[in-house]
Design a protein around this motif. Structure first.
Motif, PDB file in Angstrom:
ATOM      1  N   ALA A 575     104.501  13.469 111.185  1.00 58.61           N
ATOM      2  CA  ALA A 575     104.897  13.225 112.569  1.00 58.61           C
ATOM      3  C   ALA A 575     104.105  12.052 113.105  1.00 58.61           C
ATOM      4  O   ALA A 575     102.913  11.931 112.841  1.00 58.61           O
ATOM      5  CB  ALA A 575     104.638  14.472 113.400  1.00 58.61           C
ATOM      6  N   SER A 576     104.782  11.160 113.791  1.00 57.58           N
ATOM      7  CA  SER A 576     104.031  10.107 114.453  1.00 57.58           C
ATOM      8  C   SER A 576     104.765   9.740 115.722  1.00 57.58           C
ATOM      9  O   SER A 576     105.976   9.857 115.812  1.00 57.58           O
ATOM     10  CB  SER A 576     103.892   8.874 113.548  1.00 57.58           C
ATOM     11  N   SER A 577     104.023   9.346 116.705  1.00 52.44           N
ATOM     12  CA  SER A 577     104.683   8.899 117.923  1.00 52.44           C
ATOM     13  C   SER A 577     103.920   7.700 118.456  1.00 52.44           C
ATOM     14  O   SER A 577     102.709   7.613 118.309  1.00 52.44           O
ATOM     15  CB  SER A 577     104.744  10.025 118.942  1.00 52.44           C
ATOM     16  N   GLN A 578     104.661   6.768 118.975  1.00 46.44           N
ATOM     17  CA  GLN A 578     104.065   5.532 119.452  1.00 46.44           C
ATOM     18  C   GLN A 578     104.732   5.134 120.738  1.00 46.44           C
ATOM     19  O   GLN A 578     105.941   5.191 120.847  1.00 46.44           O
ATOM     20  CB  GLN A 578     104.351   4.393 118.465  1.00 46.44           C
ATOM     21  N   THR A 579     103.957   4.715 121.683  1.00 41.27           N
ATOM     22  CA  THR A 579     104.536   4.132 122.883  1.00 41.27           C
ATOM     23  C   THR A 579     103.861   2.793 123.110  1.00 41.27           C
ATOM     24  O   THR A 579     102.639   2.714 123.111  1.00 41.27           O
ATOM     25  CB  THR A 579     104.314   5.051 124.094  1.00 41.27           C
ATOM     26  N   TYR A 664      99.727  -5.540 121.792  1.00 43.82           N
ATOM     27  CA  TYR A 664      98.328  -5.144 121.526  1.00 43.82           C
ATOM     28  C   TYR A 664      97.705  -5.810 120.310  1.00 43.82           C
ATOM     29  O   TYR A 664      96.722  -5.313 119.779  1.00 43.82           O
ATOM     30  CB  TYR A 664      98.214  -3.620 121.313  1.00 43.82           C
ATOM     31  N   GLY A 665      98.258  -6.923 119.849  1.00 49.16           N
ATOM     32  CA  GLY A 665      97.703  -7.570 118.662  1.00 49.16           C
ATOM     33  C   GLY A 665      96.242  -7.971 118.828  1.00 49.16           C
ATOM     34  O   GLY A 665      95.531  -8.143 117.863  1.00 49.16           O
ATOM     35  N   TYR A 666      95.797  -8.105 120.079  1.00 45.74           N
ATOM     36  CA  TYR A 666      94.422  -8.559 120.308  1.00 45.74           C
ATOM     37  C   TYR A 666      93.421  -7.416 120.260  1.00 45.74           C
ATOM     38  O   TYR A 666      92.226  -7.628 120.274  1.00 45.74           O
ATOM     39  CB  TYR A 666      94.343  -9.269 121.672  1.00 45.74           C
ATOM     40  N   LEU A 667      93.912  -6.173 120.250  1.00 43.71           N
ATOM     41  CA  LEU A 667      93.006  -5.025 120.283  1.00 43.71           C
ATOM     42  C   LEU A 667      92.523  -4.682 118.885  1.00 43.71           C
ATOM     43  O   LEU A 667      93.300  -4.520 117.967  1.00 43.71           O
ATOM     44  CB  LEU A 667      93.747  -3.793 120.832  1.00 43.71           C
ATOM     45  N   ASP A 668      91.210  -4.552 118.741  1.00 44.84           N
ATOM     46  CA  ASP A 668      90.645  -4.108 117.478  1.00 44.84           C
ATOM     47  C   ASP A 668      90.652  -2.584 117.538  1.00 44.84           C
ATOM     48  O   ASP A 668      89.900  -1.986 118.296  1.00 44.84           O
ATOM     49  CB  ASP A 668      89.224  -4.653 117.366  1.00 44.84           C
ATOM     50  N   SER A 669      91.547  -1.968 116.788  1.00 42.21           N
ATOM     51  CA  SER A 669      91.728  -0.534 117.028  1.00 42.21           C
ATOM     52  C   SER A 669      91.956   0.272 115.761  1.00 42.21           C
ATOM     53  O   SER A 669      92.243  -0.276 114.690  1.00 42.21           O
ATOM     54  CB  SER A 669      92.905  -0.334 117.969  1.00 42.21           C
ATOM     55  N   TYR A 670      91.843   1.560 115.910  1.00 40.86           N
ATOM     56  CA  TYR A 670      92.051   2.517 114.837  1.00 40.86           C
ATOM     57  C   TYR A 670      93.265   3.393 115.145  1.00 40.86           C
ATOM     58  O   TYR A 670      93.612   3.599 116.299  1.00 40.86           O
ATOM     59  CB  TYR A 670      90.820   3.424 114.690  1.00 40.86           C
ATOM     60  N   GLU A 671      93.906   3.900 114.094  1.00 35.54           N
ATOM     61  CA  GLU A 671      94.993   4.870 114.291  1.00 35.54           C
ATOM     62  C   GLU A 671      94.733   6.085 113.411  1.00 35.54           C
ATOM     63  O   GLU A 671      93.874   6.060 112.528  1.00 35.54           O
ATOM     64  CB  GLU A 671      96.345   4.242 113.908  1.00 35.54           C
TER      65      GLU A 671
ATOM     66  N   LYS B  34      96.587   4.412 119.644  1.00 34.16           N
ATOM     67  CA  LYS B  34      95.518   3.552 119.142  1.00 34.16           C
ATOM     68  C   LYS B  34      94.199   3.884 119.852  1.00 34.16           C
ATOM     69  O   LYS B  34      94.202   4.203 121.034  1.00 34.16           O
ATOM     70  CB  LYS B  34      95.845   2.078 119.436  1.00 34.16           C
ATOM     71  N   ILE B  35      93.110   3.788 119.115  1.00 36.06           N
ATOM     72  CA  ILE B  35      91.795   3.933 119.727  1.00 36.06           C
ATOM     73  C   ILE B  35      91.058   2.633 119.461  1.00 36.06           C
ATOM     74  O   ILE B  35      91.007   2.161 118.325  1.00 36.06           O
ATOM     75  CB  ILE B  35      90.995   5.090 119.093  1.00 36.06           C
ATOM     76  N   ILE B  36      90.517   2.054 120.508  1.00 37.57           N
ATOM     77  CA  ILE B  36      89.796   0.790 120.343  1.00 37.57           C
ATOM     78  C   ILE B  36      88.553   1.040 119.483  1.00 37.57           C
ATOM     79  O   ILE B  36      87.901   2.075 119.593  1.00 37.57           O
ATOM     80  CB  ILE B  36      89.427   0.227 121.729  1.00 37.57           C
TER      81      ILE B  36
END
Lengths: 995, 464
Positions: A575-579, A664-671, B34-36
């Motif tokens: 399951a995954s959801s993205q907004t 959000y390409g500029y955000l350094d992020s985790y999923e 996403k988490i920063i």
């Protein structure tokens, strides 16, 4: 698959029925004259054939008083005895007649054919005319596209506009086409979408993701629009026209305007057509006998004994079995049906239009897969008594139901299966795995029992409000809301797949939502200062897009019939959801000035902000200047060049931008990881990327000759796209393959575009009009500092187009080995990118279209020829391998001249793989195609009247009826691969009635 | 130009209000999925999740997941242990025949997935470094785990490719044009990471074999020293692991590869796939199901089978036979496919038996014959074989042969051991001396062509 000919029968029946209908009916004309009335003027408005025209606006000049003609073409109006009546109707010349105490004024309106210069052009925030425009805008109207059996309006534009390149994404109904306006600007594939605006509301032009057989090309987001409900499509190309869209205008703008009641008058319009489509071409492949002969020769030549391990096709499989896999996979007939009804009406101040349509199209593949769409639309125009307050509301609603599921895809490997490959099914009717697996092959029908459905709901709505505050100042608010929802369920029973996968019964669910709203307050000001006229518009844009996607998989259903019912699933996984949210804001202004409507200078500016960039780079400014000089207004020139009825020089220069990158390409992020409880980085982040900038320059000459019977437009353009925003490819040692970044590269698109339209013949009975468009585009990577030290070092070459292929140089057949030979440029004994010295351009060299409209009495004929000059690649000449080949390889049985020695050794295969990556695989893929063809018969007026019809027509249309090309692959338009095809041959027939 | 005053006012007010509204309007919050990065390392809970992410991804990463693209399968093909049943899969055939092309996709997956894993550990270490909200205790432990995974990944890169770029940061601008680093330097970094890990890692947590602890790092470092012929260090470290009571050489061979088996030092759990299936990829790829034998891809090499003596329990429990294909196949993992929760088998990475073999070799090379024979006998004994006889007369060479034989029979089709052993001991020579396709340069896999297109500074290994 249904009977291939059942639809053709329909076509024939409709034509026959139509003809009988006319013959059996006697023509009757009835004309009534209204009794005279005091102080009122009444009368009849007719066309040149004496048929009444309903819906004609009749106004008393310089007042707000007006009316429209009724169904019988009659009107009734109170007018001052010395007043002037103005009769106007779309497509006809406006007529002014002084009342002069007459109580009855009958008018004959003439069709407005020669006044091309006065055609209104929608430029988005404002309208202009062909005569006065300073920018480059191409237009197609309803008549040109409404009968075409296509799903998306974009497909209907193919070949009709200079500088607009449209390539189908595949043959499945609903697949997104690729559209390029004046070439490829961005090195990023997904950074080349134009901006789509429907009735003032921008919609996301990125194709929608799907699990269906449409595959990676995606679903066209314009599918839900009813092609028949489109009034016009304008494509904005140069800086002057696109700069007002600022950051989103770099790749051009496609404006779609839907029909309104005001343009149509009162009436009911109904249309129906049905037809069939097939794949027009086949590859010439080997049959079983030939194939086996080649294979046997391969083993013989190599001195290798065929065994069950290395030659299952010769040893294990039936030697007599023959399956034409092309016929099996795409030999079917796709059926198309369209029904359309619309009603429009209203009075002087209020008009409406209400319509609905149904469209369905099948596929050429096995299985009963159809695409259905149902649309509804409503449009309302209203103005207050004093005409100060105006309102326009439009809503388009579409439902798509698409059953295009069964297998993952038909790839080239399936049609190239050996012709004696085993049966697809075992005797008990289940998929045959064993016989295929023995040959290390997957049953090509894997996925056969999959069923699915994509249901899409799409609402596009727009409200425009304007109020005239002062004589020369108007305030306007444009508000739009769009909602797009796609729900997809794919049922994948375990028995569809190879048992080793151990696939339980699965269901895949994918729900996408796209929601957006836009608000655009505007001030419109106009004034004149002596001979100088000023039109200005100042406005702002606030837009928010929310895209979300939810996907999950139900797994382990006990029985196949319960698949999809989550209660019956053992568990829900993946399951995954993205907004994603995107916000955009801008201020813009356009100031248009002209001197005596002879010299025009327009300034456009826009300041844009986009949430896609990091906080430091969110805002940027764009602007353009455009000018035109109608030199035939100068007395001197007018007298000297009297054959010129119209002449204009125009030019523009300016900048536009491109922010088409992921959010959000500029955000350094985790999923979240697919496994439970984990987080991980999924991409590299770059906080400092910013806008791509496209500077556009254009110069053009427009001429009207012989009273505008011949119109000619030549434009030259040069667009330079710099600060390239790309998913910059990186070596995997950086952790990922790409990062979002600005490249110092500059891509230039320049070229010539010619548009000619001529009225070759115009008499009462016979009319012949031709329009021609021709484009010579040139694409080039102008500069790229230090390209050698970048990851594009082996992809692009400076001074060459972006769409190139770097190939080995073919050296002919090696006389010693009998194998294809390529040049080892650096002499190091191996082949890699250093040896790829042939730079093969795959862009179109030139292309164009010729459209002819002929009418003779009640018959009308329209056909469009499309011509493209480009190179393509052709493969499948690897004789000896256990896959089918093009039958040209039979030559290799006797001669070693053109094709290499027949062999099944790995070395031979390697030689072939090198050869298809060399210039040997390049072939001329130019083509001339009868893109569209339509023949219509207008029912005679007398007959129509007796049925109370305003208009009636039967028609026969065809698409891609023939193609002439030296290319040996399936479709020269999709010549990057021999087995791709996108242009089905379609024949439809139908009827249209207007009441 | 004259414009009426009132119009001027209207326009000014209109423009000003839009401009002001614009600035704030385009601010958007981070999306819900996403988490920063800074937030990930602002709490111990999320930082631990990021480490769990690394463990999870090891089961999806090509090089480590046990599928046909993994070190396990490709190494076994190169090491003459596995054979393709059919010759039609060119990608796998190239590994078997030592004719790997730089375009080989399996080779590319191997490389890219390993470097993706290195990025993950680098990002994790950088995140931890800059975080001030995590206690030093947790920080140390997590740092140790990540450094272990980084060292582990480099170990395979350096052994398969030779010199490789040494990437220790997440800065792509710096890394994209990195050239290859000498393998000695890579080893220095591996040892540094593992020594750091041993220092900071807890010696607890031994029940869950999917998590890295101090002994996991020792076990890998023992192997690293062995490969670098640091016999004494290798012996010391393997001794420490062997003497830890929580690691037991299991009597029952069928139990060795079970989830959290006591013999395991480190395992990867199939839970990381996120899919419905719970079997290991090795089990799925190796086992030839009697009903669906036609789907099998690889089998064990016949010569390898012939070397086993009949009473060897490893032949009877870890190898099975399919009649219809006349094929032997690895049967260490017993489950071909399964959806049962939780997984009963985990993918084995490090286990105690290898530590005995490491110590035996280290002892032998230090001329400690008694010690070496003792360790070899431990392995022989468990396999149901008699202890070595006449041990007094055995020469080093003979004992070394026996040790290598035991290595190949004990840890076959696990993590490319056979291939790496042949390479490091030079024993490949007599295996392929008569093979016309064999060249000395085949000892190193080619640097993927795709990678060299994007990074012009990457040189190719000789022979490609």
């Amino acid at each position: 698959m249904k009977n291939n000919y059942s639809r053709l029968k329909w076509v024939a029946l409709i034509i026959l029925g139509g003809i009988l209908f006319f013959l059996s009916k006697a023509a009757q004309a009835a004309t009534t004259t209204l009794p005279l009335q005091e102080q009122e003027v009444s009368g009849l408005v007719e066309d040149k054939n004496g048929l009444p025209i309903p819906g004609v606006t009749v106004k008393v000049k310089n007042t707000n008083r007006g009316t429209v003609t009724n169904l019988d073409g009659e009107y009734n109006i109170t007018a001052p005895a010395k007043g002037i009546l103005v009769f106007s109707y779309i497509g006809f010349r406006t007529v002014e007649i002084a009342v002069e105490n007459n109580a009855e004024i009958n008018v004959q309106l003439e069709e407005d054919v020669a006044s091309l210069g006065e055609v209104k052009i929608n430029a988005g925030y404002y309208t202009t005319t062909e005569r006065e425009q300073t920018g480059n805008i191409s237009k197609v109207t309803a008549e040109e596209i409404e009968l075409q059996p296509v799903v998306s309006p974009i497909q209907a534009l193919q070949g009709r506009m200079a500088g607009v390149e449209i390539t189908p994404g595949g043959s499945n109904p609903g697949t997104a086409s690729t559209i390029r306006i004046r070439g490829t600007n961005s090195l990023r594939e997904e950074g080349n979408y134009p901006l789509y605006i429907i009735d003032g509301v921008p919609i996301n032009s990125t194709p929608v993701e799907t699990n269906s057989i449409i595959g990676t090309a995606g679903i066209d987001p314009l599918n839900n629009l009813n092609v028949s409900n489109i009034e016009s499509i304008e494509v904005l190309k140069d800086a002057d026209a696109t700069a007002i869209y600022g950051s989103r205008g770099a790749n051009g703008v496609v404006l779609i305007t839907t029909k309104t009641g005001k343009q149509r008058g009162t009436g009911l319009e109904a249309r129906f057509y049905t037809g069939v489509a097939t794949v027009p071409n086949r590859l010439d492949l080997l049959n079983t006998e030939e194939y086996l002969e080649v294979r046997r020769a391969a083993f013989e030549n190599d001195g290798v004994e065929p065994t069950a391990q290395n030659a299952y096709d010769l040893v294990t499989w039936d030697q007599d079995r023959y399956t034409d896999w092309q016929d099996f996979f795409y030999g079917g007939t796709a059926e198309t049906t369209n029904a359309n009804i619309s009603f429009s009406g209203g009075s002087d101040k209020t008009f409406f239009r209400l319509g609905g349509s149904y469209f369905s199209q099948g596929t050429v593949y096995p299985g009963d897969n159809t695409y259905n769409k149902i649309t509804g639309n409503f449009n309302l125009d209203h103005s207050s008594e004093d005409e100060k307050l105006k309102l326009n509301f439009s809503a388009n609603y579409g439902v798509d139901i698409n059953d295009l599921f069964w297998s993952n895809s038909i790839s080239s490997s399936t049609v190239l299966l050996p012709p004696n490959a085993p049966d697809l099914f075992t005797e008990d009717g289940s998929l045959n795995w064993e016989e295929w697996a023995v040959a290390d092959l997957e049953n090509p029908l894997a996925g056969y029992y999959n069923r699915g459905r994509t249901e899409t709901n799409n609402l596009l709505s727009n409200l425009g409000l304007s109020y005239q505050i002062l004589n020369n100042l108007q305030v306007r608010l444009n508000a739009g809301y769009t909602y797009y929802e796609s729900q997809e369920l794919m049922k994948r029973p375990g028995r569809s797949y190879n048992p080793s996968a151990g696939e339980p019964n699965n269901s895949f669910h994918l729900n996408s939502h796209r929601k957006s709203w836009i608000l655009e307050p505007q001030l419109i000001f106009n004034d004149n200062f002596g001979d100088v006229n000023l039109d200005a518009i100042i406005g702002g844009t606030f837009q928010e897009n929310t895209n979300s996607q939810v996907r999950y998989q139900g797994s382990g259903y006990v029985t196949e019939s319960l698949i999809g019912n989550l209660d019956a699933a053992e568990r829900v996984i993946n399951a995954s959801s993205q907004t994603n949210q995107y916000r955009y804001a801008a201020v813009f202004a356009r100031i248009g000035t002209n001197w005596k409507r002879k010299i025009f200078i327009n300034f456009t500016g826009r300041r844009d902000g986009s949430s896609r960039f990091g906080p430091e780079n969110r805002f940027a400014n764009f602007g353009a200047i455009g000018a035109a000089w109608i030199f035939t207004e100068e007395e001197l020139i007018k007298n000297a060049l009297s054959f010129l009825s119209f002449g204009k020089l125009r030019g523009s220069y300016g900048s536009t931008g491109n922010d088409q990158i992921g959010d959000y390409g500029y955000l350094d992020s985790y999923e979240a990881t697919p496994g439970p409880g984990g987080l991980y980085p999924v991409s590299l982040a770059n906080p400092s990327f910013s806008w791509e900038v496209n500077k556009k320059l254009e110069a053009a000459l427009e001429l009207g000759i012989f009273k505008d019977k011949l119109n000619l437009g030549i434009s030259w353009y040069r667009n330079r796209s710099s600060n390239q925003l790309v998913g910059y490819p990186l070596p995997a040692i950086t952790g990922f393959n790409t990062v979002q970044a600005n490249l110092p590269a500059t891509v230039e698109n320049s070229g010539w575009e010619v548009e000619i339209s001529s009225l070759n013949f115009n008499s009462d009975d016979f009319r012949w009009q031709t329009s021609l468009n021709f484009s010579i585009p040139k694409n080039s990577l102008v500069s790229y500092p230090e390209i050698e030290q970048s990851s594009y070092a082996n992809t692009y070459r400076i001074g060459h187009p972006v769409n190139i292929s770097l190939l080995y140089r073919y050296e002919g057949i090696d006389p010693e080995t009998g194998l294809y030979q390529i040049a080892d440029i650096n002499g190091d004994g191996s082949f890699d990118y250093e040896d790829r010295v042939v730079i093969q351009d795959l862009t179109r060299e030139y292309y164009g279209g010729i459209n002819n409209n002929l009418s003779f009495k009640n018959f009308s004929l329209q056909f469009l020829l499309q011509y493209v000059k480009h190179e393509g690649m052709v493969s499948f000449f690897n004789a000896g391998r256990p896959t089918n080949q093009r039958d040209v390889v039979l030559d290799a049985l006797n001669s070693n001249e053109d094709y290499q020695r027949i062999s099944q050794l790995p070395a031979t295969n390697q030689a072939y793989n090198n050869a298809i990556n060399s210039n040997l695989a390049i072939q001329d893929a130019s083509f001339l195609r009868l893109k569209t063809f339509s023949l219509g018969y207008n029912l005679p007026g007398s007959l129509l009247q007796s049925f109370g019809l305003r208009d009636g027509k039967i028609f026969l249309t065809g698409q891609n009826l023939f193609t002439i090309s030296p290319y040996e692959g399936l479709d020269p338009e999709l010549s990057y691969s021999s087995t791709s095809f996108g242009n089905l041959r379609t024949v439809t027939a139908g009827l249209q009635f207007n009441f | 130009m004259f414009i009426k005053k009132r119009i001027k006012q209207i326009i000014v007010v209109f423009l000003a209000s839009i401009l002001i509204a614009c600035e704030d309007f385009v601010e958007v919050d981070a999306p819900d999925y996403k988490i920063i990065r800074d937030d990930v390392f602002s709490s111990e809970e999320t930082a631990k999740s990021a480490m769990t992410g690394i463990y999870n991804e090891l089961f999806r990463s090509s090089f480590s997941n046990g599928t046909q693209y993994s070190v396990t399968v490709l190494g076994a093909l190169s090491g003459n242990l596995l054979k393709n049943i059919r010759e039609t899969n060119l990608t796998r055939m190239e590994f078997q025949q030592h004719e790997i092309t730089p375009e080989n996709t399996s080779n590319l997956f191997l490389w890219t997935s390993a470097y993706n894993m290195i990025y993950m550990t680098n990002a994790f270490l950088e995140g931890l470094q800059s975080s001030e909200k995590i206690s030093s205790e947790v920080k140390n432990q997590l740092q140790g785990e990540a450094k272990f995974v980084r060292a582990f990944t480099y170990f395979y890169l350096v052994n398969l490719y030779g010199d490789v770029p040494l990437v220790l940061t997440t800065d792509y601008e710096q890394n994209e044009l990195a050239s290859r680093t000498y393998s000695e330097e890579i080893y220095t970094q591996i040892i540094l990471d593992l020594e750091d890990a041993i220092e900071v890692l807890t010696s607890e947590n031994q029940d869950i074999r999917t998590k890295v602890n101090r002994y996991t790092a020792m076990a890998l470092l023992a192997r690293v020293h062995l490969y670098n012929q640091q016999w004494q260090k290798a012996e010391e470290l393997s001794s420490q692991v062997i003497s830890n009571n929580s690691y037991i050489l299991l009597e029952e061979l069928n139990d060795v590869f079970l989830a959290n088996s006591q013999e395991a030092i480190w395992q990867i759990s199939p839970v990381g796939s996120g899919a419905a299936t719970t079997h290991t990829n090795e089990g799925n790829f190796f086992i030839i199901d009697p009903v669906f034998s036609f789907l099998a891809s690889v089998k064990l090499d016949e010569n390898f089978i012939e070397n086993f003596s009949e009473e060897d329990l490893r032949l009877s429990t870890w190898i099975s036979y399919n009649e219809s294909l006349n094929a032997y196949f690895p049967f260490k993992y017993k489950i071909w496919n399964s959806n049962e929760q939780p997984s009963t088998e985990y993918s084995m990475v490090l286990r105690l038996a290898e530590q005995f073999l490491i110590r035996a070799e280290a002892r032998l090379m230090q001329d400690n014959f008694t010690g070496a024979i003792e360790d070899i006998n431990t392995i022989r004994n468990r396999a149901g074989l008699a202890p070595l006889s006449n041990t007094d007369n055995l020469e080093t060479e003979v004992l070394l042969d026996e040790l290598m034989e035991q290595r190949s029979k004990e840890i076959f089709t696990e993590w490319g051991h056979r291939w790496l052993d042949l390479k490091r001991t030079g024993r490949y020579e007599h295996i392929w001396e008569n093979n016309p396709l064999w060249e000395e340069t085949d000892l190193r896999y080619p640097i993927p062509a795709d990678e060299r297109i994007k990074n012009p500074n990457l040189t190719q290994n000789p022979g490609y």
